[in-house]
Design a protein around this motif. Structure first.
Motif, short mmCIF file in Angstrom:
data_model
loop_
_atom_site.label_atom_id
_atom_site.label_comp_id
_atom_site.label_asym_id
_atom_site.label_seq_id
_atom_site.Cartn_x
_atom_site.Cartn_y
_atom_site.Cartn_z
N UNK A 6 15.53 10.53 16.16
CA UNK A 6 14.17 10.10 16.49
C UNK A 6 14.11 8.58 16.51
N UNK A 7 13.23 8.04 17.33
CA UNK A 7 13.08 6.60 17.41
C UNK A 7 12.69 5.95 16.09
N UNK A 8 11.95 6.68 15.26
CA UNK A 8 11.52 6.12 13.99
C UNK A 8 12.71 5.81 13.08
N UNK A 9 13.81 6.51 13.27
CA UNK A 9 15.00 6.22 12.48
C UNK A 9 15.50 4.79 12.73
N UNK A 10 15.46 4.38 13.98
CA UNK A 10 15.89 3.02 14.32
C UNK A 10 14.94 1.99 13.71
N UNK A 11 13.65 2.32 13.72
CA UNK A 11 12.65 1.42 13.12
C UNK A 11 12.88 1.29 11.62
N UNK A 12 13.03 2.42 10.96
CA UNK A 12 13.21 2.41 9.51
C UNK A 12 14.52 1.75 9.09
N UNK A 13 15.51 1.82 9.94
CA UNK A 13 16.78 1.16 9.64
C UNK A 13 16.57 -0.35 9.54
N UNK A 14 15.66 -0.88 10.33
CA UNK A 14 15.42 -2.33 10.35
C UNK A 14 14.35 -2.75 9.34
N UNK A 15 13.21 -2.06 9.30
CA UNK A 15 12.11 -2.54 8.45
C UNK A 15 11.78 -1.59 7.31
N UNK A 16 12.58 -0.55 7.12
CA UNK A 16 12.33 0.40 6.05
C UNK A 16 12.73 -0.16 4.70
N UNK A 17 12.46 0.61 3.69
CA UNK A 17 12.80 0.20 2.34
C UNK A 17 11.60 -0.42 1.64
N UNK A 18 11.83 -0.79 0.41
CA UNK A 18 10.75 -1.26 -0.45
C UNK A 18 10.27 -2.67 -0.12
N UNK A 19 11.14 -3.53 0.39
CA UNK A 19 10.81 -4.95 0.47
C UNK A 19 10.69 -5.53 1.87
N UNK A 20 11.39 -5.01 2.84
CA UNK A 20 11.47 -5.67 4.15
C UNK A 20 10.12 -5.83 4.83
N UNK A 21 9.28 -4.83 4.78
CA UNK A 21 7.96 -4.94 5.41
C UNK A 21 7.11 -6.01 4.73
N UNK A 22 7.24 -6.11 3.40
CA UNK A 22 6.51 -7.16 2.67
C UNK A 22 6.99 -8.54 3.10
N UNK A 23 8.30 -8.70 3.22
CA UNK A 23 8.86 -9.98 3.64
C UNK A 23 8.35 -10.35 5.03
N UNK A 24 8.40 -9.40 5.94
CA UNK A 24 7.92 -9.64 7.31
C UNK A 24 6.45 -10.01 7.28
N UNK A 25 5.66 -9.28 6.53
CA UNK A 25 4.22 -9.54 6.43
C UNK A 25 3.96 -10.97 5.94
N UNK A 26 4.67 -11.38 4.91
CA UNK A 26 4.48 -12.72 4.36
C UNK A 26 4.90 -13.80 5.35
#
Length: 122
Positions: A6-26
């Motif tokens: 699924x395409x979401x797998x590629x998304x989660x590989x890059x921005x998934x996890x506990x911290x990456x989305x927070x880092x991007x947001x900041x």
């Protein structure tokens, strides 16, 4: 060859996890030094932060600018490609705020610190 079901797998590989989305947001709000990011993300160790920054840089989501000075100064920023993740991050933030509001309405003792920046950013 890498395959995804699924395409979401590629998304989660890059921005998934506990911290990456927070880092991007900041970083969406502007360039930040490592120490600024660490102060803004409660519970992240310097080792994990640097690892996550390196992975995001390898994936082209963020860039790093090293200033030629002593002591060394490094700033991280969102790349043009990384800005394309902004829609996803915004949707996650909106969904999270809505989720917290629903939980509060059900009587759960939960707060959103971004509503009180003095608590969040200290």
């Amino acid at each position: 060859m890498k395959q995804y079901n699924l395409g979401i797998e590629a998304t989660l590989e890059i921005i998934g996890g506990k911290w990456k989305s927070l880092i991007i947001c900041l970083l969406m709000s502007g360039r930040k030094r490592t120490s600024e990011l660490q102060r803004s993300i409660a519970g992240i160790s310097q080792k994990v932060l640097i690892q996550q920054l390196r992975e995001l840089e390898k994936d082209g989501i963020i860039g790093r600018h090293v200033y030629n000075q002593m002591p060394p100064k490094v700033e991280y920023y969102i790349t043009e490609y990384g800005i394309t993740a902004n829609q996803i991050i915004d949707l996650m933030c909106t969904w999270g705020r809505t989720n917290i509001k629903i939980r509060q309405e059900k009587g759960e003792d939960v707060i959103l610190l971004e509503n009180n920046p003095n608590e969040y950013w200290s």
